[in-house]
Design a protein around this motif. Structure first.
Motif, short mmCIF file in Angstrom:
data_model
loop_
_atom_site.label_atom_id
_atom_site.label_comp_id
_atom_site.label_asym_id
_atom_site.label_seq_id
_atom_site.Cartn_x
_atom_site.Cartn_y
_atom_site.Cartn_z
N THR A 24 5.02 5.96 -2.31
CA THR A 24 6.30 6.06 -1.61
C THR A 24 7.36 5.35 -2.44
OG1 THR A 24 5.05 5.86 0.43
CG2 THR A 24 7.42 5.56 0.62
N PRO A 25 8.55 5.94 -2.60
CA PRO A 25 9.62 5.23 -3.31
C PRO A 25 9.90 3.88 -2.64
CG PRO A 25 10.24 7.51 -2.89
CD PRO A 25 8.97 7.27 -2.15
N LYS A 26 10.21 2.88 -3.46
CA LYS A 26 10.33 1.51 -2.95
C LYS A 26 11.34 1.40 -1.81
CE LYS A 26 10.87 -3.22 -4.45
NZ LYS A 26 11.30 -4.16 -5.47
N LYS A 27 12.49 2.07 -1.98
CA LYS A 27 13.54 1.95 -0.96
C LYS A 27 13.03 2.48 0.39
CE LYS A 27 18.37 3.35 -0.27
NZ LYS A 27 18.25 4.49 0.63
N GLU A 28 12.37 3.60 0.33
CA GLU A 28 11.84 4.20 1.57
C GLU A 28 10.75 3.31 2.17
OE1 GLU A 28 10.56 8.27 0.90
OE2 GLU A 28 9.26 8.14 2.69
N ALA A 29 9.90 2.73 1.30
CA ALA A 29 8.83 1.86 1.80
C ALA A 29 9.43 0.64 2.52
CB ALA A 29 7.93 1.42 0.65
N ILE A 30 10.52 0.13 1.96
CA ILE A 30 11.16 -1.04 2.59
C ILE A 30 11.76 -0.64 3.94
CG2 ILE A 30 13.12 -2.66 2.39
CD1 ILE A 30 12.50 -2.82 -0.63
N GLU A 31 12.40 0.53 3.99
CA GLU A 31 12.99 0.97 5.26
C GLU A 31 11.90 1.14 6.34
OE1 GLU A 31 16.67 3.45 3.27
OE2 GLU A 31 15.10 4.56 4.36
N ALA A 70 0.82 -1.22 0.00
CA ALA A 70 0.00 0.00 0.00
C ALA A 70 0.85 1.27 0.00
CB ALA A 70 -0.97 -0.02 1.18
N PRO A 71 1.93 1.33 0.80
CA PRO A 71 2.75 2.54 0.71
C PRO A 71 3.26 2.81 -0.71
CG PRO A 71 3.31 1.33 2.69
CD PRO A 71 2.34 0.47 1.92
N ILE A 72 3.66 1.76 -1.43
CA ILE A 72 4.19 1.97 -2.78
C ILE A 72 3.07 2.32 -3.76
CG2 ILE A 72 5.27 0.82 -4.77
CD1 ILE A 72 7.03 -0.74 -2.75
#
Ligand code: ADP
Ligand code: MG
Length: 261
Positions: free
Chosen positions: A129-136, A122-124
């Motif tokens: 949200t950029p993928k890297k940030e969503a993963i963090e 959902a964040p992506i």
């Protein structure tokens, strides 16, 4: 129904209630067809409140909290969440849903996605949200619920308690201001209830505004600042936990408490 002793020392001093309103419900009514399921609901929830909603099965608890993020539609009265009124305006519904996280009895994780993917989806796709940030962010919340090591597994490989903690982490990834819980521990084995309640206690200690439908009266006593009792679609009684449990006013509340305690 269990009344688990919560061993964790709970720091209520951190759980501050502000006088700003998070949710305002005025004279709300709802029908399912001709069945009048919610009657004249009036409720003000201030920011930082931890409210436990109790009541017999079929009393309208789920329906009421589902109205707050428009999983159900109300037909009369107002629901205002963080200053935004819930109407048919889809923009408002989206705004409210982005502020309100929800956690159900059945975890509703996507079985074909990993834990991490469940948390970043959902964040992506919704929040862009950029993928890297969503993963963090996802890893941050998976650490918070104490299962970062399960990130690459699939929901079916986790215990019920772990899956429910993932469901909570997944909600938190959307950075909600309010969390709604609908019997989050009811489908869990007793030994897993505590780990989910612990996660909820931590959220409470961080000041999250929470509405929890639960039969965990130990949690209600120790964490809630207010207990609401519903019966037959109405809020019959509400009070701080101490008063609610020790000095219930209505006969219906007394009967309910005598059955569960
Ligand atoms: P609770 O969560 O307190 O057990 P619910 O909000 O689920 O209660 O249900 C309240 C009442 O509304 C029950 O009588 C239930 O059978 C009925 N109900 C719930 N969902 C629906 C629906 N989608 N259509 C018709 N009746 C429903
Ligand atoms: Mg229910």
């Amino acid at each position: 129904m269990s009344d688990l002793a919560i061993e964790r020392k709970i720091d209520r001093s951190k759980m501050e209630v502000s006088d700003e309103v998070a949710i305002q419900i005025n004279d709300m009514n709802k029908w399912y067809g001709t069945f009048h399921v919610l009657r004249d609901i009036n409720l003000t929830v201030n920011k930082g409140e931890r409210i436990v909603i109790a009541g017999p099965s079929g009393s309208g608890k789920s329906t009421m909290i589902r109205c707050i993020n428009r999983l159900e539609e109300h037909q009369a009265g107002d629901i205002i969440v963080d200053g935004i009124e819930l109407t048919n305006d889809l923009k408002n519904i989206d705004k409210i849903r982005s502020e309100v996280g929800m956690c159900f009895q059945h975890f509703n994780l996507f079985p074909h996605l990993t834990i991490l993917e469940n948390c970043t989806l959902a964040p992506i796709w919704v929040r862009k949200t950029p993928k890297k940030e969503a993963i963090e962010t996802a890893m941050h919340f998976l650490e918070k619920v104490k299962i970062p090591d399960q990130a690459n597994k699939y929901p079916g490989q986790l215990s019920g308690g772990q899956q429910q903690r993932v469901a909570i982490a997944r909600s938190l990834c959307m950075k909600p201001r309010i969390m709604l819980f609908d019997e989050p521990t009811s489908a869990l084995d007793p030994e897993m209830i505590k780990e989910v309640l612990d996660t909820m206690i931590e959220l409470a200690e961080e000041g999250m505004t929470m509405l929890c439908v639960t039969h965990e009266m130990g949690f209600a006593r120790q964490v809630a600042n207010r207990v609401i009792f519903m019966d037959q679609g109405q809020i019959v009684e509400q009070n701080e936990p101490e008063e609610f449990f020790n000095n219930p006013k209505s006969e219906r509340t007394k009967l309910f408490l005598s059955q569960i305690l």
